[in-house]
Design an enzyme around this catalytic site. Structure first.
Site, PDB file in Angstrom:
ATOM      1  N   ASP A  97      -0.591  -7.844   2.817  1.00  0.00           N
ATOM      2  CA  ASP A  97       0.505  -8.468   2.066  1.00  0.00           C
ATOM      3  C   ASP A  97       0.982  -9.734   2.785  1.00  0.00           C
ATOM      4  OD1 ASP A  97       0.393  -6.490   0.269  1.00  0.00           O
ATOM      5  OD2 ASP A  97       2.403  -5.702   0.561  1.00  0.00           O
ATOM      6  N   ASP A 126       4.104   0.364  -0.420  1.00  0.00           N
ATOM      7  CA  ASP A 126       3.712  -0.800  -1.208  1.00  0.00           C
ATOM      8  C   ASP A 126       3.767  -0.451  -2.693  1.00  0.00           C
ATOM      9  OD1 ASP A 126       2.594  -3.289  -1.772  1.00  0.00           O
ATOM     10  OD2 ASP A 126       0.615  -2.422  -1.917  1.00  0.00           O
ATOM     11  N   THR A 151       5.798  -6.764  -5.026  1.00  0.00           N
ATOM     12  CA  THR A 151       5.291  -5.847  -6.053  1.00  0.00           C
ATOM     13  C   THR A 151       6.368  -4.877  -6.504  1.00  0.00           C
ATOM     14  OG1 THR A 151       4.447  -4.540  -4.238  1.00  0.00           O
ATOM     15  CG2 THR A 151       2.890  -5.930  -5.367  1.00  0.00           C
ATOM     16  N   THR A 152       7.261  -4.488  -5.584  1.00  0.00           N
ATOM     17  CA  THR A 152       8.336  -3.571  -5.970  1.00  0.00           C
ATOM     18  C   THR A 152       9.430  -4.326  -6.721  1.00  0.00           C
ATOM     19  OG1 THR A 152       7.875  -2.418  -3.919  1.00  0.00           O
ATOM     20  CG2 THR A 152       9.799  -1.720  -5.118  1.00  0.00           C
TER      21      THR A 152
END
Length: 527
Positions: free
Chosen positions: A387, A61, A94-95
């Site tokens: 998530d 994550d 998020t990445t």
């Protein structure tokens, strides 16, 4: 006379070109660090803390990785922040947001090298971001009216989100858990009502969703193991003997019989407190603090189930779920709101006994019990599931859906490219650069899967020039695939957040032309 030195001795400043270099390099390094975790074939990172116990986290994550880093570079901190905000806002992407911001800066660096002013680049990026967003808006699908199709959309989104995580092997099972849990919330985005309990043992496939609430406690000795139509009083009060609460107080007595009297009085006081609690007409008492043997005995005699030391999250959630309030004084029973549920019983999961409350007031509540080989696996599974739950709860509110697998980026890149051709002046270079940066996400997805990204992206671009194209990268077969047939979908809200956050972060770093570092504070010698 020129001022030689404006700042304190050890303060440093970097100006112009050097400052810009420092911020670009820092931001790109951070983007390269998390780049390998992107996509279904992304790899995990091990984070080892230097604190006591040297705890180890294995994660994929982006936000978790970046949160754990201690970074000195100011521009890199901006990227860490956007990934945190992305995590809090929508949960997934998020990445992607960091990779996109890093690519925007990499493109900007080339433009600055050809003497284009940062403000011109920013203006171009702004136009490109608006164009990209409207390109997505024209292509969204919204099935909110059709419950069946909406549910299948949610399943697809959950499976796409989970496919890049540790749960990808059993993604159908977990996608079903997540969708069921979120649909129970009936449109609220409050994930408090979904409790996740981690129990080592078994395999990830053994995880299940339980309606109701599970409290990780055992039932005391000699108390009823099963209660129907429970009336629950949730409390935060001291049920150990009332000690003299003044620090350093002494009680002097002249004989042993007086000590016995004091003890008797303490017991009597406790007994009165227990009777006040019993007077509420309850048959289950949950306390945040300890309950000593004596009051526990009194509760058992009255046929009341007393649960002690329920952790704070536990009792807050229990109060929320059963519709009660946390009480700490018991003098007027009519003002205390009791919780209700149909059945309280003891269940076994693996080796542990837990208390199960079923048929609770708030029908939205449920508990997901995760099973797995070790704590590291369970922690990562919880992060992945969290998530998915975040994305789904956001999608239930904003039900617009896009295809996944690099399709949205290619759609945006195509529109932005066309805008660049129509725009006169230097801005067009920046707009073109924006389109190249967008293509970095499908490129990275292909690279991480060990595919030939240059070949695939060229094919994709050609496909996207046809009308109504649904092509994206199919990582499993290693070719360009039809995303609609493969059922790879993403939430529009996530993509929009990625696009806007990354553009704004890149803008912010581009505006920098000087970095001033404070002098460290000196410790005075107090000897």
């Amino acid at each position: 006379m020129a001022i030689d030195n404006l700042f304190k001795d050890e303060a440093t400043e970097e100006k112009g070109e050097r400052a810009r270099m420092a911020s670009f390099v820092g931001a790109m390094a951070i983007a390269d660090l998390v780049k390998t975790t992107l996509g279904p074939k992304g790899m995990d990172k091990i984070l080892q803390s230097t604190g006591r116990g040297r705890s180890v986290t294995v994660t994929n994550d982006g936000a978790t990785i970046l949160k754990s880093l201690h970074i000195d570079n100011p521009a890199a901190k901006v990227l860490v922040d956007i990934s945190k905000v992305q995590d809090d806002e929508v949960g997934d992407g998020t990445t992607s947001v960091v990779v996109l911001a890093g690519e925007l800066l990499r493109e900007a660096e080339k433009l600055i090298a050809t003497k284009i002013h940062p403000m011109t680049i920013i203006a171009g990026y702004r136009m490109a971001a608006d164009c990209a967003r409207s390109a997505l808006l024209q292509r969204v699908m919204d099935n909110k009216e059709d419950a069946e199709r909406f549910k299948s959309d949610l399943m697809k989104i959950a499976m796409t989100t989970l496919s890049s995580k540790i749960l990808s092997q059993d993604k159908e099972h977990f996608a079903k858990l997540a969708v069921d849990a979120v649909l129970r919330l009936k449109g609220s985005t409050n994930l408090e009502a979904i409790q996740i309990i981690k129990k080592p043992g078994g395999s990830l496939k053994d995880s299940f969703l339980d309606e109701g609430f599970i409290l990780d406690k055992k039932i005391g000795i000699g108390q009823p193991k099963r209660i129907e139509n429970a009336k629950i009083l949730v409390a935060n009060t001291a049920m150990d003997t009332d000690k003299v609460k003044i620090y350093g107080a002494r009680v002097r007595v002249d004989s042993m019989s007086r000590v016995a009297q004091i003890e008797g009085a303490e017991k009597e006081k406790m007994k009165q407190k227990v009777q006040k609690i019993i007077a509420h007409g309850i048959n289950c008492f949950v306390n945040r603090q300890l309950i000593y043997n004596f009051p526990e005995e009194l509760f058992a005699d009255a046929g009341i189930l007393a649960i002690e030391h329920a952790d704070f999250d536990g009792i807050e959630r229990l109060a929320l779920v059963t519709g009660g309030e946390i009480a700490s004084t018991f003098d007027n029973p009519e003002s205390v709101k009791l919780g209700h549920c149909n059945l309280i019983e003891e269940i076994m999961i693996g080796e542990d006994k837990l208390i199960h409350f079923s048929g609770v007031e708030m029908g939205q509540a449920c508990t997901i019990v995760l099973r797995g080989a070790s704590f590291h696996v369970l922690d990562e599974a919880e992060r992945s599931l969290h998530d998915a739950l975040c994305v789904l709860s956001q999608t239930v509110v904003d039900s617009r859906v896009l295809l996944g697998g690099g399709w949205p980026e290619m759609v945006m890149a195509k529109e932005v490219d066309e805008l660049a051709r129509k725009t006169p002046g230097k801005k067009s270079h920046a707009i073109e650069a924006f389109s190249r940066a967008l293509q970095a996400i499908p490129t990275t997805i292909a690279d991480n899967a060990g595919l030939d990204s240059a070949e695939l992206i060229a094919q994709l671009r050609a496909e996207h020039h046809k009308e109504g194209c649904t092509a994206g990268i199919d990582v499993i077969s290693g070719a360009v695939g039809d995303m609609e047939k493969l059922g790879i979908s993403e939430s529009f809200k996530v993509k929009q957040a990625v696009l806007l956050s990354a553009t704004e972060a890149a803008e912010m770093i581009l505006r920098v032309d000087e970095i001033i570092t404070c002098a460290p504070r000196r410790r005075e010698d107090r000897m």
